[in-house]
Design a protein around this motif. Structure first.
Motif, PDB file in Angstrom:
ATOM      1  N   ARG A  91      51.467  -9.075  36.519  1.00 49.65           N
ATOM      2  CA  ARG A  91      52.082 -10.221  35.623  1.00 49.65           C
ATOM      3  C   ARG A  91      52.911 -11.000  36.659  1.00 49.65           C
ATOM      4  NH1 ARG A  91      50.524 -12.522  31.520  1.00 49.65           N
ATOM      5  NH2 ARG A  91      48.773 -12.361  33.064  1.00 49.65           N
ATOM      6  N   LYS A  92      53.281 -12.084  36.679  1.00 46.17           N
ATOM      7  CA  LYS A  92      54.218 -12.702  37.532  1.00 46.17           C
ATOM      8  C   LYS A  92      55.596 -12.999  36.613  1.00 46.17           C
ATOM      9  CE  LYS A  92      50.598 -15.179  39.949  1.00 46.17           C
ATOM     10  NZ  LYS A  92      50.006 -16.599  40.115  1.00 46.17           N
ATOM     11  N   VAL A  93      56.646 -13.235  37.541  1.00 42.55           N
ATOM     12  CA  VAL A  93      57.851 -13.472  36.688  1.00 42.55           C
ATOM     13  C   VAL A  93      57.697 -14.708  35.546  1.00 42.55           C
ATOM     14  CG1 VAL A  93      60.184 -14.388  37.089  1.00 42.55           C
ATOM     15  CG2 VAL A  93      59.224 -13.019  38.852  1.00 42.55           C
ATOM     16  N   GLY A  94      58.390 -14.419  34.561  1.00 45.94           N
ATOM     17  CA  GLY A  94      58.256 -15.080  33.414  1.00 45.94           C
ATOM     18  C   GLY A  94      56.823 -15.037  32.437  1.00 45.94           C
ATOM     19  N   GLU A  95      55.929 -14.219  32.890  1.00 42.32           N
ATOM     20  CA  GLU A  95      54.822 -13.904  31.984  1.00 42.32           C
ATOM     21  C   GLU A  95      55.087 -12.731  30.938  1.00 42.32           C
ATOM     22  OE1 GLU A  95      51.054 -15.511  34.734  1.00 42.32           O
ATOM     23  OE2 GLU A  95      51.515 -13.367  34.860  1.00 42.32           O
ATOM     24  N   ARG A  96      54.447 -12.802  30.009  1.00 40.43           N
ATOM     25  CA  ARG A  96      54.722 -11.906  29.001  1.00 40.43           C
ATOM     26  C   ARG A  96      53.609 -11.053  28.681  1.00 40.43           C
ATOM     27  NH1 ARG A  96      55.930 -15.025  23.737  1.00 40.43           N
ATOM     28  NH2 ARG A  96      54.019 -15.967  24.266  1.00 40.43           N
ATOM     29  N   ILE A  97      53.775  -9.873  27.992  1.00 36.57           N
ATOM     30  CA  ILE A  97      52.716  -8.982  27.421  1.00 36.57           C
ATOM     31  C   ILE A  97      53.105  -9.033  25.680  1.00 36.57           C
ATOM     32  CG2 ILE A  97      51.835  -6.766  27.383  1.00 36.57           C
ATOM     33  CD1 ILE A  97      52.758  -6.648  30.366  1.00 36.57           C
ATOM     34  N   VAL A  98      52.426  -9.105  24.978  1.00 34.74           N
ATOM     35  CA  VAL A  98      52.603  -9.087  23.514  1.00 34.74           C
ATOM     36  C   VAL A  98      51.898  -7.686  23.087  1.00 34.74           C
ATOM     37  CG1 VAL A  98      52.718 -10.340  21.366  1.00 34.74           C
ATOM     38  CG2 VAL A  98      53.000 -11.479  23.401  1.00 34.74           C
ATOM     39  N   ILE A 105      56.518  -6.929  19.366  1.00 37.36           N
ATOM     40  CA  ILE A 105      57.011  -6.514  20.730  1.00 37.36           C
ATOM     41  C   ILE A 105      56.562  -7.356  21.766  1.00 37.36           C
ATOM     42  CG2 ILE A 105      57.158  -4.739  22.135  1.00 37.36           C
ATOM     43  CD1 ILE A 105      56.365  -2.865  19.855  1.00 37.36           C
ATOM     44  N   VAL A 106      57.502  -7.851  22.481  1.00 43.04           N
ATOM     45  CA  VAL A 106      57.257  -8.787  23.482  1.00 43.04           C
ATOM     46  C   VAL A 106      57.807  -8.275  24.906  1.00 43.04           C
ATOM     47  CG1 VAL A 106      57.513 -11.057  24.482  1.00 43.04           C
ATOM     48  CG2 VAL A 106      56.986 -10.736  22.033  1.00 43.04           C
ATOM     49  N   VAL A 107      57.117  -8.080  25.912  1.00 43.45           N
ATOM     50  CA  VAL A 107      57.639  -7.607  27.213  1.00 43.45           C
ATOM     51  C   VAL A 107      57.583  -8.954  28.136  1.00 43.45           C
ATOM     52  CG1 VAL A 107      57.339  -5.915  29.031  1.00 43.45           C
ATOM     53  CG2 VAL A 107      56.840  -5.179  26.866  1.00 43.45           C
ATOM     54  N   THR A 108      58.600  -9.124  28.859  1.00 41.72           N
ATOM     55  CA  THR A 108      58.712 -10.153  29.637  1.00 41.72           C
ATOM     56  C   THR A 108      59.121  -9.779  31.170  1.00 41.72           C
ATOM     57  OG1 THR A 108      59.275 -11.929  27.831  1.00 41.72           O
ATOM     58  CG2 THR A 108      59.322 -12.766  30.151  1.00 41.72           C
ATOM     59  N   VAL A 109      58.385 -10.115  32.080  1.00 37.20           N
ATOM     60  CA  VAL A 109      58.633  -9.966  33.471  1.00 37.20           C
ATOM     61  C   VAL A 109      59.859 -11.014  33.798  1.00 37.20           C
ATOM     62  CG1 VAL A 109      58.152  -9.519  35.903  1.00 37.20           C
ATOM     63  CG2 VAL A 109      56.545  -8.920  34.084  1.00 37.20           C
ATOM     64  N   GLU A 125      61.555  -7.314  23.663  1.00 34.61           N
ATOM     65  CA  GLU A 125      62.130  -7.722  22.430  1.00 34.61           C
ATOM     66  C   GLU A 125      61.215  -7.119  21.528  1.00 34.61           C
ATOM     67  OE1 GLU A 125      62.140 -12.147  22.134  1.00 34.61           O
ATOM     68  OE2 GLU A 125      61.881 -12.134  24.304  1.00 34.61           O
ATOM     69  N   ALA A 126      61.929  -6.280  20.428  1.00 39.59           N
ATOM     70  CA  ALA A 126      61.341  -5.352  19.613  1.00 39.59           C
ATOM     71  C   ALA A 126      62.396  -5.352  18.239  1.00 39.59           C
ATOM     72  CB  ALA A 126      60.892  -4.121  19.892  1.00 39.59           C
ATOM     73  N   PRO A 127      61.749  -5.007  17.455  1.00 37.15           N
ATOM     74  CA  PRO A 127      62.360  -5.050  16.064  1.00 37.15           C
ATOM     75  C   PRO A 127      63.458  -3.523  16.426  1.00 37.15           C
ATOM     76  CG  PRO A 127      60.326  -5.047  15.215  1.00 37.15           C
ATOM     77  CD  PRO A 127      60.284  -5.100  16.896  1.00 37.15           C
ATOM     78  N   LYS A 128      64.832  -3.867  15.788  1.00 31.89           N
ATOM     79  CA  LYS A 128      65.580  -2.580  15.720  1.00 31.89           C
ATOM     80  C   LYS A 128      65.285  -1.273  15.652  1.00 31.89           C
ATOM     81  CE  LYS A 128      69.980  -5.622  15.663  1.00 31.89           C
ATOM     82  NZ  LYS A 128      71.293  -5.860  15.217  1.00 31.89           N
TER      83      LYS A 128
END
Length: 78
Positions: free
Chosen positions: A6-13, A18-22, A35-38
């Motif tokens: 992944r490059k900066v700004g790209e995401r994994i869902v 749940i979203v992981v962003t570099v 980003e994930a639910p509490k």
């Protein structure tokens, strides 16, 4: 296991929520946001391993005689 580049700004869902962003790369370090639910617990790997080891240790009686005493108590309560 899935390995991605992944490059900066790209995401994994992951799943629907749940979203992981570099957000940065500096040398050997990668900075990311998650980003994930509490209600979903997120731990660094070494913290998760320490918690698992502590839980495993807590589940093992320190002294077998204590376990034997509990068996005697259970028999006496019947």
């Amino acid at each position: 296991m899935l390995a991605l580049t992944r490059k900066v700004g790209e995401r994994i869902v992951i799943g629907d929520n749940i979203v992981v962003t570099v957000v940065g790369v500096k040398g050997d370090n990668i900075r990311m946001t998650i980003e994930a639910p509490k209600e979903i617990k997120i731990y660094r790997g070494e913290i998760f391993d320490a918690i698992a080891a502590e839980n495993k240790q807590a589940a093992v009686p320190n002294d077998i005689s204590e376990l034997d005493m509990l068996k005697v108590l259970q028999i006496n309560m019947k």
